[in-house]
Design a protein around this motif. Sequence first.
Motif, PDB file in Angstrom:
ATOM      1  N   GLN A 193      41.093  40.657  33.449  1.00 50.79           N
ATOM      2  CA  GLN A 193      39.633  40.623  33.538  1.00 50.79           C
ATOM      3  C   GLN A 193      39.002  40.383  32.173  1.00 50.79           C
ATOM      4  N   ASP A 194      37.999  39.488  32.148  1.00 49.96           N
ATOM      5  CA  ASP A 194      37.207  39.189  30.962  1.00 49.96           C
ATOM      6  C   ASP A 194      38.001  38.510  29.845  1.00 49.96           C
ATOM      7  N   ASN A 195      39.192  38.009  30.140  1.00 44.93           N
ATOM      8  CA  ASN A 195      39.938  37.289  29.107  1.00 44.93           C
ATOM      9  C   ASN A 195      39.452  35.848  29.035  1.00 44.93           C
ATOM     10  N   GLY A 196      39.145  35.386  27.851  1.00 45.05           N
ATOM     11  CA  GLY A 196      38.561  34.062  27.675  1.00 45.05           C
ATOM     12  C   GLY A 196      39.518  32.907  27.819  1.00 45.05           C
ATOM     13  N   TYR A 197      40.817  33.188  28.021  1.00 42.44           N
ATOM     14  CA  TYR A 197      41.805  32.122  28.113  1.00 42.44           C
ATOM     15  C   TYR A 197      42.294  31.877  29.538  1.00 42.44           C
ATOM     16  N   VAL A 198      41.745  32.596  30.500  1.00 35.83           N
ATOM     17  CA  VAL A 198      42.083  32.375  31.905  1.00 35.83           C
ATOM     18  C   VAL A 198      41.599  30.982  32.316  1.00 35.83           C
ATOM     19  N   SER A 199      42.365  30.303  33.179  1.00 37.95           N
ATOM     20  CA  SER A 199      42.023  28.923  33.536  1.00 37.95           C
ATOM     21  C   SER A 199      40.687  28.818  34.254  1.00 37.95           C
TER      22      SER A 199
END
Length: 201
Positions: A193-199
């Motif tokens: 959650q809230d990770n900026g590198y998720v597609s």
Amino acid sequence: MVTKKYPGDFVSNAVLPRDFYAQDTIAVARALLGCVLVHCTPEGITAGRVVETEAYLQGDPACHAARRKTPRNSVMFGPPGYAYVYFTYGMHYCFNVVTASEGVGEAVLVRALEPVLGIPLMQMRRGRENARELCSGPAKLTQAMGIYREHNQLDLTTSDLFLCAGEAGAPIVTTTRVGIKEGAELPLRYYLQDNGYVSRK
């Protein structure tokens, strides 16, 4: 359990053992979040924290092993802890880890990484400067990490391509998978959650 050391700020961690991959596939897909994928090549070492995965189960219509064992998917039925790398859309590679017991055709697709080591090399391979664009998708991360067809069937517990232990460090979101038609309704995609590198969220 094997430990390896790397230059720079990347701290040595335990390489994930075969027993890790021999678990239930959904459990592996969730447990991989926060772990670090490492590839040591003649060009240099690249590494990225796993932030997004998808599980593919033998009875799942989207799974390559759903119908029968073939030359293409045979590694999925072999011992757990091996790489399943396939070519898709005539231009991209996707990296999966083989899971579950031997004889069961299942795997986890690694969909996105957060770059942590070898970023200049990733940028060169991708032709991109923006860190967000390096590994935020299955085709992007294989290019950035230098993973290609020749890495199919590689033993992830003994080779220069491997995963290290880590911690998720954030709540895990469960949702449906991306870019498939059959089995699209199954909640088998997981990301931090809230990770900026998720597609994609």
